[in-house]
Motif scaffolding. Structure first.
Motif, PDB file in Angstrom:
ATOM      1  N   ILE A 317       0.715  -1.006  -0.353  1.00 23.78           N
ATOM      2  CA  ILE A 317       0.353  -0.570  -0.174  1.00 23.78           C
ATOM      3  C   ILE A 317       1.047   1.037   0.750  1.00 23.78           C
ATOM      4  O   ILE A 317       1.835   1.580   0.899  1.00 23.78           O
ATOM      5  N   GLN A 336      -6.333   7.475   5.494  1.00 25.70           N
ATOM      6  CA  GLN A 336      -5.795   6.578   6.172  1.00 25.70           C
ATOM      7  C   GLN A 336      -7.133   5.814   6.268  1.00 25.70           C
ATOM      8  O   GLN A 336      -7.030   4.009   7.085  1.00 25.70           O
ATOM      9  N   VAL A 339      -6.690   2.749   3.669  1.00 21.74           N
ATOM     10  CA  VAL A 339      -6.223   2.384   4.069  1.00 21.74           C
ATOM     11  C   VAL A 339      -6.527   1.049   5.004  1.00 21.74           C
ATOM     12  O   VAL A 339      -6.541   0.092   4.801  1.00 21.74           O
ATOM     13  N   GLU A 343      -7.242  -2.587   4.676  1.00 25.60           N
ATOM     14  CA  GLU A 343      -6.531  -4.192   5.145  1.00 25.60           C
ATOM     15  C   GLU A 343      -7.334  -4.605   6.625  1.00 25.60           C
ATOM     16  O   GLU A 343      -7.604  -5.788   6.505  1.00 25.60           O
ATOM     17  N   ILE A 354       1.486  -7.463   4.356  1.00 28.31           N
ATOM     18  CA  ILE A 354       1.288  -6.677   3.999  1.00 28.31           C
ATOM     19  C   ILE A 354       1.961  -5.190   4.243  1.00 28.31           C
ATOM     20  O   ILE A 354       2.488  -5.819   5.161  1.00 28.31           O
ATOM     21  N   ASP A 356       2.868  -1.932   4.461  1.00 23.89           N
ATOM     22  CA  ASP A 356       1.606  -0.534   5.059  1.00 23.89           C
ATOM     23  C   ASP A 356       2.481   0.646   4.790  1.00 23.89           C
ATOM     24  O   ASP A 356       2.901   0.616   5.538  1.00 23.89           O
ATOM     25  N   SER A 358       1.524   3.778   3.589  1.00 23.80           N
ATOM     26  CA  SER A 358       0.875   4.545   3.042  1.00 23.80           C
ATOM     27  C   SER A 358       1.543   5.891   4.551  1.00 23.80           C
ATOM     28  O   SER A 358       0.504   6.719   3.867  1.00 23.80           O
ATOM     29  N   ASN A 422       5.418  -2.677   8.785  1.00 25.68           N
ATOM     30  CA  ASN A 422       5.806  -4.108   8.065  1.00 25.68           C
ATOM     31  C   ASN A 422       6.673  -5.017   7.856  1.00 25.68           C
ATOM     32  O   ASN A 422       6.476  -6.657   7.666  1.00 25.68           O
TER      33      ASN A 422
END
Length: 429
Positions: A317, A336, A339, A343, A354, A356, A358, A422
């Motif tokens: 993402i 957000q 996002v 998720e 994932i 992320d 973002s 992450n």
């Protein structure tokens, strides 16, 4: 000379050519592609390759991994996944699938011909925030990527279930799908009706013709980026290290963003954001909303397809350029929330790999332009892809929930963030 003979001399060659054409396209033809052609196809990002089947099937059988995305994949700087994988002889090669406007519905159709090849294997999906608009899939973009061949494959395998009925309804709603056997069969599947024997016979022959066209023409009109990849590789250090990659990223980005204070590539800034355009865009995105969108249901089609294949998927993402978001008024809070919704849809069904990124849109040289990953952004992607690809593969089983096709979910707001990191998200719970 008799009239019959004269008519045959005039129309005979035309009739023979027509019969020969029918034989060529109705008779099953087999073809294999060279490794050079497959590498070229994997990085070409042409619609011919996207809509085809045979080239992708051979590539996946040979260890290529699909990277599903859109226009960010076109930003091929020295830190691009294709360049890094080739430079450091990784145990995978990206097969780039997508371009501007290749949203979830287009990707779903484009996945239909490779289900067997991706069974129990891996894939990477870069989710683009601009997909999740109020309108969802852009019909004109869908037209660009629409594959009648893979739609026929979908129809011949369709079942009377929520996912296939929804998919058939969405595909049939696109203006590019004209009246004919495919359109009529899509309407039947959408209504929960069974295809007749005649439907299946006509579809199978149509599919055979399209498959032969794919075999003949899939290697044509490919954009050759092989030399470009090899040229970009020369800018990378011979020995891999994350620190060395960041050094290259900083050097390249500093050189290519020195014309503006938004951290945007000079060429993009000069050609896409001249002063008059830039002035009009100030505050122009303050009402953008990615939280309510039919794209969430289209995205569910991709997830359902991965689940049927037991494919192990890494979802990335990306962020939005923070300076650009501030200039245009795009709400980071809204982003957000979108996002968090993505998720939630992923993790609740067992998709837990994932990355992320973002919140990283304000990091230096992370973005190449307004919304696309660049230099240090690609290093962050590699930091997720490298360990994901190094993990031993295994069969993944997902818990698919048809609720995510509903209008209630498409329009749902106030989804709580999941607080993923992450590192932790790359581990199966």
């Amino acid at each position: 000379m008799s009239n019959k003979r004269r008519l045959w001399q005039i129309f005979g060659p035309v009739i023979c050519a027509f019969i020969l054409l029918l034989v060529v396209f109705l008779f099953p033809w087999e073809r294999t592609f060279s490794k050079t052609s497959i590498f070229q196809a994997a990085n070409s990002q042409t619609t011919t390759v996207f809509k085809g089947v045979k080239m992708k099937q051979e590539a996946y059988d040979d260890g290529y991994v699909p990277f599903y995305g859109s226009s960010e994949l076109s930003r091929m700087d020295p830190l691009h996944p294709s360049v890094i994988a080739d430079k450091y002889d990784r145990n995978y090669r990206p097969f780039l699938l997508g371009g501007p406007g290749s949203q979830s519905l287009s990707q779903f159709v484009g996945m239909q011909g490779t289900s067997k090849q991706l069974k129990d294997k891996k894939a990477v999906v870069i989710i683009s925030p601009q997909w999740f608009t109020k309108e969802g899939q852009d019909p004109q973009a869908f037209d660009l990527y629409y594959s009648p061949l893979q739609t026929a494959m979908f129809l011949l395998n369709a079942k009377d279930n929520v996912a296939d009925r929804y998919a058939a309804k969405r595909i049939a709603s696109m203006p590019t799908v004209k009246n004919g056997i495919i359109k009529s069969c899509l309407k039947k599947v959408a209504a929960g009706k069974k295809l007749s024997g005649w439907d299946r016979f006509v579809l199978q022959n149509r599919m055979r013709m399209l498959a032969n066209e794919d075999n003949f023409f899939s290697s044509f009109q490919m954009r050759d980026r092989v030399d470009k990849i090899h040229q970009k590789e020369k800018l990378l250090p011979d020995t891999y290290s994350e620190a060395a990659l960041h050094k290259v990223a900083d050097e390249q980005a500093e050189m290519h963003t020195n014309s503006n204070n938004l951290g945007i590539d000079n060429t993009f800034y000069r050609t896409r954001l001249p002063k008059k355009v830039l002035k009009k865009l100030k505050g122009s995105q303050r009402h953008f909303n990615y939280v309510k969108s039919p794209e969430y249901a289209d995205f569910q089609l991709m997830l359902n397809q991965f689940a049927k294949q037991h494919t192990n998927v890494l979802f990335i993402i990306p962020p939005i350029n923070a300076k650009w978001a501030k200039y245009t008024g795009l709400s980071q809070k809204m982003y957000q929330e979108s996002v968090a919704k993505m998720e939630k849809q992923l993790t609740s069904q067992g998709f837990e790999n994932i990355a992320d990124l973002s919140k990283d849109g304000g990091k230096k040289y992370f973005m190449e332009d307004t919304i696309h990953l660049g230099w240090n952004g690609w290093v962050a992607v590699d930091n997720a892809v490298k360990p994901f690809m190094s993990q031993p593969n295994r069969r993944y089983t997902y818990d698919i929930d048809n609720y995510y096709y509903s209008e209630k979910w498409q329009n749902k707001t106030d989804v709580k963030p999941l607080n993923l990191s992450n590192k932790d998200s790359l581990k199966k719970k």
